[in-house]
Motif scaffolding. Sequence first.
Motif, mmCIF file in Angstrom:
data_model
loop_
_atom_site.group_PDB
_atom_site.id
_atom_site.type_symbol
_atom_site.label_atom_id
_atom_site.label_comp_id
_atom_site.label_asym_id
_atom_site.label_seq_id
_atom_site.Cartn_x
_atom_site.Cartn_y
_atom_site.Cartn_z
ATOM 1 N N ASP A 102 -7.837 -27.664 -1.956
ATOM 2 C CA ASP A 102 -6.700 -27.992 -1.102
ATOM 3 C C ASP A 102 -6.180 -29.365 -1.491
ATOM 4 O OD1 ASP A 102 -6.682 -25.677 0.527
ATOM 5 O OD2 ASP A 102 -8.401 -26.464 1.626
ATOM 6 N N ARG A 103 -4.935 -29.589 -1.209
ATOM 7 C CA ARG A 103 -4.330 -30.898 -1.483
ATOM 8 C C ARG A 103 -4.999 -31.951 -0.599
ATOM 9 N NH1 ARG A 103 0.981 -32.094 -2.904
ATOM 10 N NH2 ARG A 103 1.540 -29.928 -2.579
ATOM 11 N N PRO A 104 -5.394 -33.085 -1.184
ATOM 12 C CA PRO A 104 -5.970 -34.159 -0.366
ATOM 13 C C PRO A 104 -4.956 -34.641 0.674
ATOM 14 C CG PRO A 104 -6.284 -34.599 -2.704
ATOM 15 C CD PRO A 104 -5.370 -33.417 -2.605
ATOM 16 N N ALA A 105 -5.426 -35.057 1.821
ATOM 17 C CA ALA A 105 -4.545 -35.476 2.918
ATOM 18 C C ALA A 105 -3.616 -36.617 2.516
ATOM 19 C CB ALA A 105 -5.385 -35.883 4.119
ATOM 20 N N TRP A 106 -4.057 -37.497 1.633
ATOM 21 C CA TRP A 106 -3.238 -38.649 1.244
ATOM 22 C C TRP A 106 -2.158 -38.301 0.229
ATOM 23 C CZ3 TRP A 106 -3.418 -39.287 -3.954
ATOM 24 C CH2 TRP A 106 -4.524 -38.772 -4.621
ATOM 25 N N GLN A 107 -2.242 -37.120 -0.398
ATOM 26 C CA GLN A 107 -1.311 -36.778 -1.467
ATOM 27 C C GLN A 107 -0.088 -36.068 -0.904
ATOM 28 O OE1 GLN A 107 -2.814 -34.108 -4.488
ATOM 29 N NE2 GLN A 107 -1.881 -35.384 -6.052
ATOM 30 N N ARG A 108 1.070 -36.501 -1.317
ATOM 31 C CA ARG A 108 2.320 -35.905 -0.862
ATOM 32 C C ARG A 108 3.139 -35.455 -2.066
ATOM 33 N NH1 ARG A 108 2.536 -36.782 4.358
ATOM 34 N NH2 ARG A 108 1.816 -38.702 5.277
ATOM 35 N N ASN A 135 -2.458 -30.180 -8.584
ATOM 36 C CA ASN A 135 -3.176 -29.134 -9.309
ATOM 37 C C ASN A 135 -4.314 -28.649 -8.426
ATOM 38 O OD1 ASN A 135 -4.497 -27.469 -11.107
ATOM 39 N ND2 ASN A 135 -5.500 -29.152 -12.155
ATOM 40 N N PRO A 136 -4.273 -27.399 -7.952
ATOM 41 C CA PRO A 136 -5.337 -26.908 -7.083
ATOM 42 C C PRO A 136 -6.598 -26.467 -7.830
ATOM 43 C CG PRO A 136 -3.718 -25.198 -7.398
ATOM 44 C CD PRO A 136 -3.189 -26.420 -8.101
ATOM 45 N N ASN A 137 -6.533 -26.368 -9.155
ATOM 46 C CA ASN A 137 -7.632 -25.811 -9.946
ATOM 47 C C ASN A 137 -8.687 -26.842 -10.304
ATOM 48 O OD1 ASN A 137 -6.507 -22.962 -10.777
ATOM 49 N ND2 ASN A 137 -4.824 -24.413 -10.921
ATOM 50 N N THR A 148 1.410 -22.612 -6.859
ATOM 51 C CA THR A 148 0.267 -22.921 -5.994
ATOM 52 C C THR A 148 0.071 -24.414 -5.781
ATOM 53 O OG1 THR A 148 -1.195 -22.762 -7.903
ATOM 54 C CG2 THR A 148 -1.003 -20.813 -6.492
ATOM 55 N N ASP A 149 1.077 -25.221 -6.031
ATOM 56 C CA ASP A 149 0.919 -26.647 -5.761
ATOM 57 C C ASP A 149 1.390 -27.024 -4.352
ATOM 58 O OD1 ASP A 149 3.576 -26.277 -6.423
ATOM 59 O OD2 ASP A 149 3.696 -27.952 -7.797
ATOM 60 N N PHE A 150 1.423 -26.041 -3.460
ATOM 61 C CA PHE A 150 1.691 -26.266 -2.047
ATOM 62 C C PHE A 150 0.494 -25.760 -1.245
ATOM 63 C CE2 PHE A 150 5.939 -26.299 -3.760
ATOM 64 C CZ PHE A 150 6.536 -27.327 -3.061
ATOM 65 N N PRO A 151 0.107 -26.454 -0.183
ATOM 66 C CA PRO A 151 -1.086 -26.059 0.579
ATOM 67 C C PRO A 151 -1.083 -24.620 1.069
ATOM 68 C CG PRO A 151 -0.357 -28.225 1.257
ATOM 69 C CD PRO A 151 0.699 -27.683 0.328
#
Length: 138
Positions: free
Chosen positions: A71-77, A82-84, A42-45
């Motif tokens: 959700d993953r922050p926009a700046w993070q690639r 960690n979505p939790n 789950t570490d993908f959007p």
Amino acid sequence: MSSLQVDVLAYEAPCERCSFPLWWVFGLLPSYRPRGEEFTTTDFPGAVDMARRVLAAPDGDTADIAAQLHDRPAWQRGRSFNPNRCGACGHHADWHVFDGILNRACHGGWIHAAVGRVPVLEWRAVRGRGQGIYWPYC
């Protein structure tokens, strides 16, 4: 539209900040005779969104867990995310903690948190990102 039944996998461990017991949502796996390479973390959007929708289904009792997924922050690639988030104190641990949870879950004690149906095309889109992790308990 065809659909596929998918299990949302979790692992119970305390929040590192407040020790509140959490179900850490870490992966998705097809329910019917999966192959190990079909495991999706789950570490993908796309996987986070899919897990959230399955957990929030009206016929389940896991909506509170769904609300704790970020959700993953926009700046993070990149892969590490960690979505939790802790439902008690709101702490959002870094990806190292999530990586440790994933490793512990891989060695046993994981939980089938929820099961739901997802569109096959959506599953293929999430799976098409080449995640490269093999789930050993299929």
